[in-house]
Enzyme design. Structure first.
Site, PDB file in Angstrom:
ATOM      1  N   ARG A  56     -11.597  -9.602  15.581  1.00 51.84           N
ATOM      2  CA  ARG A  56     -10.487  -9.426  15.373  1.00 51.84           C
ATOM      3  C   ARG A  56      -9.728  -8.970  16.822  1.00 51.84           C
ATOM      4  O   ARG A  56      -8.728  -9.169  16.803  1.00 51.84           O
ATOM      5  CB  ARG A  56      -9.758  -8.459  14.126  1.00 51.84           C
ATOM      6  CG  ARG A  56     -10.257  -8.711  12.914  1.00 51.84           C
ATOM      7  CD  ARG A  56      -9.454  -9.835  12.046  1.00 51.84           C
ATOM      8  NE  ARG A  56      -9.844 -11.226  12.497  1.00 51.84           N
ATOM      9  CZ  ARG A  56     -10.947 -11.755  12.391  1.00 51.84           C
ATOM     10  NH1 ARG A  56     -11.908 -11.330  11.737  1.00 51.84           N
ATOM     11  NH2 ARG A  56     -11.371 -12.700  13.241  1.00 51.84           N
ATOM     12  N   GLN A  86       2.022  -2.458   8.270  1.00 50.69           N
ATOM     13  CA  GLN A  86       1.019  -2.971   7.756  1.00 50.69           C
ATOM     14  C   GLN A  86      -0.273  -3.567   8.553  1.00 50.69           C
ATOM     15  O   GLN A  86      -1.345  -3.285   8.169  1.00 50.69           O
ATOM     16  CB  GLN A  86       1.444  -3.205   6.428  1.00 50.69           C
ATOM     17  CG  GLN A  86       1.837  -2.958   5.688  1.00 50.69           C
ATOM     18  CD  GLN A  86       2.360  -3.668   3.619  1.00 50.69           C
ATOM     19  OE1 GLN A  86       1.305  -4.077   3.451  1.00 50.69           O
ATOM     20  NE2 GLN A  86       3.389  -4.683   4.541  1.00 50.69           N
ATOM     21  N   HIS A 104      -1.241   1.103   8.683  1.00 51.57           N
ATOM     22  CA  HIS A 104      -2.917   1.163   8.042  1.00 51.57           C
ATOM     23  C   HIS A 104      -3.961   1.045   9.268  1.00 51.57           C
ATOM     24  O   HIS A 104      -4.918   0.232   9.172  1.00 51.57           O
ATOM     25  CB  HIS A 104      -2.848  -0.244   7.466  1.00 51.57           C
ATOM     26  CG  HIS A 104      -2.331  -0.804   6.001  1.00 51.57           C
ATOM     27  ND1 HIS A 104      -1.861  -1.874   5.148  1.00 51.57           N
ATOM     28  CD2 HIS A 104      -2.117   0.246   5.504  1.00 51.57           C
ATOM     29  CE1 HIS A 104      -1.039  -1.507   3.618  1.00 51.57           C
ATOM     30  NE2 HIS A 104      -1.468   0.010   4.145  1.00 51.57           N
TER      31      HIS A 104
HETATM   32  N1  LIG Z   1      -1.758  -9.308  11.557  1.00 56.96           N
HETATM   33  C1  LIG Z   1      -2.354  -8.013  10.696  1.00 56.96           C
HETATM   34  O1  LIG Z   1      -2.502  -7.052  11.312  1.00 56.96           O
HETATM   35  C2  LIG Z   1      -3.500  -8.284   9.754  1.00 56.96           C
HETATM   36  C3  LIG Z   1      -3.562 -10.011   8.701  1.00 56.96           C
HETATM   37  C4  LIG Z   1      -4.026  -9.860   8.110  1.00 56.96           C
HETATM   38  C5  LIG Z   1      -4.552  -8.432   7.494  1.00 56.96           C
HETATM   39  N2  LIG Z   1      -3.877  -7.351   7.449  1.00 56.96           N
HETATM   40  C6  LIG Z   1      -4.075  -6.267   6.457  1.00 56.96           C
HETATM   41  O2  LIG Z   1      -3.896  -6.762   5.182  1.00 56.96           O
HETATM   42  C7  LIG Z   1      -3.123  -6.458   4.962  1.00 56.96           C
HETATM   43  C8  LIG Z   1      -2.407  -7.381   4.011  1.00 56.96           C
HETATM   44  O3  LIG Z   1      -0.780  -6.976   3.181  1.00 56.96           O
HETATM   45  P1  LIG Z   1       0.404  -7.790   3.735  1.00 56.96           P
HETATM   46  O4  LIG Z   1       0.711  -7.671   2.675  1.00 56.96           O
HETATM   47  O5  LIG Z   1       0.982  -7.627   4.759  1.00 56.96           O
HETATM   48  O6  LIG Z   1      -0.596 -10.027   4.066  1.00 56.96           O
HETATM   49  P2  LIG Z   1      -0.355 -10.036   3.188  1.00 56.96           P
HETATM   50  O7  LIG Z   1      -1.300 -11.364   3.270  1.00 56.96           O
HETATM   51  O8  LIG Z   1      -0.884  -9.899   2.071  1.00 56.96           O
HETATM   52  O9  LIG Z   1       0.495 -11.305   2.546  1.00 56.96           O
HETATM   53  C9  LIG Z   1       1.195 -11.604   4.095  1.00 56.96           C
HETATM   54  C10 LIG Z   1       3.015 -12.680   3.343  1.00 56.96           C
HETATM   55  O10 LIG Z   1       3.169 -13.273   4.228  1.00 56.96           O
HETATM   56  C11 LIG Z   1       3.960 -14.282   3.831  1.00 56.96           C
HETATM   57  N3  LIG Z   1       4.019 -15.539   5.092  1.00 56.96           N
HETATM   58  C12 LIG Z   1       3.049 -16.338   5.101  1.00 56.96           C
HETATM   59  N4  LIG Z   1       3.459 -16.780   6.440  1.00 56.96           N
HETATM   60  C13 LIG Z   1       4.707 -16.127   6.752  1.00 56.96           C
HETATM   61  C14 LIG Z   1       5.586 -16.745   8.046  1.00 56.96           C
HETATM   62  N5  LIG Z   1       4.892 -17.244   8.789  1.00 56.96           N
HETATM   63  N6  LIG Z   1       6.869 -15.569   8.155  1.00 56.96           N
HETATM   64  C15 LIG Z   1       7.038 -14.745   7.751  1.00 56.96           C
HETATM   65  N7  LIG Z   1       5.838 -14.363   6.521  1.00 56.96           N
HETATM   66  C16 LIG Z   1       4.428 -15.550   6.075  1.00 56.96           C
HETATM   67  C17 LIG Z   1       3.363 -14.684   2.894  1.00 56.96           C
HETATM   68  O11 LIG Z   1       4.405 -15.542   1.755  1.00 56.96           O
HETATM   69  C18 LIG Z   1       2.805 -13.495   1.915  1.00 56.96           C
HETATM   70  O12 LIG Z   1       3.999 -12.496   1.423  1.00 56.96           O
HETATM   71  C19 LIG Z   1      -2.342  -5.782   5.324  1.00 56.96           C
HETATM   72  O13 LIG Z   1      -2.177  -4.421   4.953  1.00 56.96           O
HETATM   73  C20 LIG Z   1      -3.306  -5.824   6.292  1.00 56.96           C
HETATM   74  O14 LIG Z   1      -3.056  -4.651   6.775  1.00 56.96           O
HETATM   75  C21 LIG Z   1      -3.275  -7.710   8.508  1.00 56.96           C
END
Ligand SMILES: NC(=O)c1ccc[n+]([C@@H]2O[C@H](COP(=O)([O-])OP(=O)(O)OC[C@H]3O[C@@H](n4cnc5c(N)ncnc54)[C@H](O)[C@@H]3O)[C@@H](O)[C@H]2O)c1
Length: 227
Positions: A56, A86, A104
């Protein structure tokens, strides 16, 4: 200057090339989250967990902030902006946002497994045998499932004082983060940008923008200009 509190999730970084969790069937880059994001997973297979976050971290160095991250950074010119994310990536900071609370944890930090106050910046691989100054194994500085979200009080305090509340790209399924909307004052405007928006509860001033983050912030900009 109005105080805008912005809650972001994995969706804001999706168009930068970092996969979200739930769009991939509840897997995080192909892994069951309990395998790579829980204390149990860490104890069961520390090597796998270290390798997962090493990947990652590598991936993060190859991606860039997108228009949505940059839009939020620009908002600071006219507003007091508090981002509660998050996400464990650093794309808000790289876009120029100066006030970001990582609920997080952060991929580019590690901490001691013995003394959680010993936190260090980390950009390379983390391996078994990498120790803190008290000679304990280092671990990713990530809040895993089942662990305390120590910045929650700070996040709640921020939400209580919000004059505008914005949510971008989160499934609103991971608690306690998803509960933060309940602390926003009832009379303020709330905007929610997500192509598959899901929110429970009754928020009379909630405006849903069912778009991806980059196109959604363009619509948000129009709304904000009318307030
Ligand atoms: N980038 C990161 O840091 C990352 C990536 C994956 C997971 N995580 C971790 O996993 C947990 C997941 O919870 P979450 O609610 O953040 O994510 P989630 O994966 O549960 O939900 C993602 C949300 O993003 C939406 N989405 C998808 N593509 C999109 C776009 N182009 N523009 C806007 N919205 C879009 C989806 O519809 C969904 O509602 C978090 O706690 C996080 O720490 C972090």
């Amino acid at each position: 200057m109005s105080k805008i509190v912005i809650l972001t999730g994995a969706g804001i970084s999706a168009e930068s090339g970092i996969k979200t969790f739930r769009d991939a069937g509840g897997l995080w880059e192909g892994h069951d989250v309990m395998e790579v994001a829980s204390p149990e997973g860490w104890h069961a297979n520390t090597g796998l967990v270290l390798d997962f976050y090493n990947q990652r971290r590598k991936q993060l160095l190859e991606v860039q902030p997108n228009k949505a991250h940059y839009f939020l950074a620009r908002l600071e010119k006219d507003h007091e902006v508090h981002i509660i994310t998050q996400n464990v990536d650093d794309l808000h900071e790289r876009a120029g946002s100066s006030n970001v609370l990582h609920l997080h944890g952060e991929l580019l930090k590690v901490r001691s497994t013995k003394n959680p106050t010993l936190v260090y910046p980390w950009t390379g691989d983390l391996s078994l045998g990498d120790l803190c100054e008290e000679r304990s194994q280092l671990r990713p500085h990530i809040v895993w499932f089942g662990e305390e979200v120590s910045l929650m009080d700070q996040a709640i305090a921020s939400c209580l004082e919000a004059e505008i509340f914005v949510i971008i790209g989160t499934s609103m399924q991971v608690y306690p983060a998803a509960g933060l909307i309940q602390y926003a004052p009832k009379n303020i405007p709330i905007f929610f940008i997500d192509p598959k928006p899901s929110v429970s509860g009754n928020y009379p001033n909630l405006k849903i923008i069912p778009e991806k983050a980059q196109s959604g912030v363009e619509i948000l900009e129009i709304y904000l200009s009318t307030l």
